[in-house]
Design an enzyme around this catalytic site. Sequence first.
Site, PDB file in Angstrom:
ATOM      1  N   MET A   1      35.802  33.271  40.681  1.00 26.82           N
ATOM      2  CA  MET A   1      35.938  34.177  39.450  1.00 26.82           C
ATOM      3  C   MET A   1      36.738  35.757  39.371  1.00 26.82           C
ATOM      4  SD  MET A   1      33.454  34.414  37.540  1.00 26.82           S
ATOM      5  CE  MET A   1      32.654  32.448  37.595  1.00 26.82           C
ATOM      6  N   PRO A   2      37.299  35.522  38.879  1.00 27.85           N
ATOM      7  CA  PRO A   2      38.440  36.904  39.359  1.00 27.85           C
ATOM      8  C   PRO A   2      38.424  38.283  38.737  1.00 27.85           C
ATOM      9  CG  PRO A   2      38.742  36.146  36.946  1.00 27.85           C
ATOM     10  CD  PRO A   2      37.636  35.342  37.197  1.00 27.85           C
ATOM     11  N   CYS A   3      37.136  38.513  39.862  1.00 27.63           N
ATOM     12  CA  CYS A   3      36.597  39.731  40.396  1.00 27.63           C
ATOM     13  C   CYS A   3      38.256  40.816  40.537  1.00 27.63           C
ATOM     14  CB  CYS A   3      35.699  39.871  40.610  1.00 27.63           C
ATOM     15  SG  CYS A   3      35.794  39.141  43.003  1.00 27.63           S
ATOM     16  N   HIS A   4      38.967  40.352  40.818  1.00 27.45           N
ATOM     17  CA  HIS A   4      40.377  41.099  41.470  1.00 27.45           C
ATOM     18  C   HIS A   4      41.066  41.589  39.553  1.00 27.45           C
ATOM     19  CE1 HIS A   4      41.685  36.881  40.999  1.00 27.45           C
ATOM     20  NE2 HIS A   4      43.029  37.373  40.661  1.00 27.45           N
ATOM     21  N   ARG A   5      40.670  41.003  38.920  1.00 23.51           N
ATOM     22  CA  ARG A   5      41.716  40.966  37.497  1.00 23.51           C
ATOM     23  C   ARG A   5      40.914  42.311  36.615  1.00 23.51           C
ATOM     24  NH1 ARG A   5      42.202  35.272  35.261  1.00 23.51           N
ATOM     25  NH2 ARG A   5      43.278  34.209  37.282  1.00 23.51           N
TER      26      ARG A   5
END
Length: 261
Positions: free
Chosen positions: A208-212
Amino acid sequence: MIQKTLKAAKKAPVSAPQKSTKKTTTTAVRRSATLPTGLKLFHLQCPSPIGQFSVFFNAEGKVFACNWTEYIERMKEKVTKMWKLPPNGLALLSEKELDASQAQVAQKLRRDFMTPFEKYFEENDNVSARELESLLSEVQLSFPPSLPPFTRAVWEQCRAHVPAGSVTSYGALAKLTQKSLSQETKNSGLAARAVGAAMGSNPYVVVMPCHRVIGSTGGLHGYGCGLYRKVWLLRREKATGVAERDLKSMEAVKAIHTAEA
């Protein structure tokens, strides 16, 4: 004789009708079918250039949480809270402490479901953003039935519309989420800060790409797993749209993170 019988019948106590337990039983069954009273999850790990990575699987290969191993207590807390488990309701099965039948399940999980994580973290500069996204899309996530519709919408929109190689802002994700919500669950006060809170509760790190999700001006801002990891992930995915001033070398960002810890 008939009169005596009638008098006896009148004097006989009438037992109160028993209350039906059907509704209570049905409610209990429904509750147990949606929210477990306890969870047994397999804890598998794989190496990465930025630290050992942990994944919590059920026996069917669905992921309940994933993060760097140093945050395993955080992972356990999030799973316990999200699934509304009682204290000590989560049992982790480590690969080193399994019986024969559990070991077979763990071997299957590693062979069939751990591969996307292992390949994602391989030190291979020739892999494309599309290939990385394809790997992560294979991972099946398990959402608790009690997950708030707003949080679910934020997560689903982020995973579906912000693929590897791209980034978005909290404000843009808020607008995207607002469009996806039904009329009943729409929140007119939905803002970037609310999206930030939803992403902060994310237990499925990397997948779940919260880093993006970055600032509106392209700044990286913070990252709960260490800003240097956010830099590494975005570089790994060859992300565009990030302010150049924030794409420092991983070593420099890690040094700053270590000094602040």
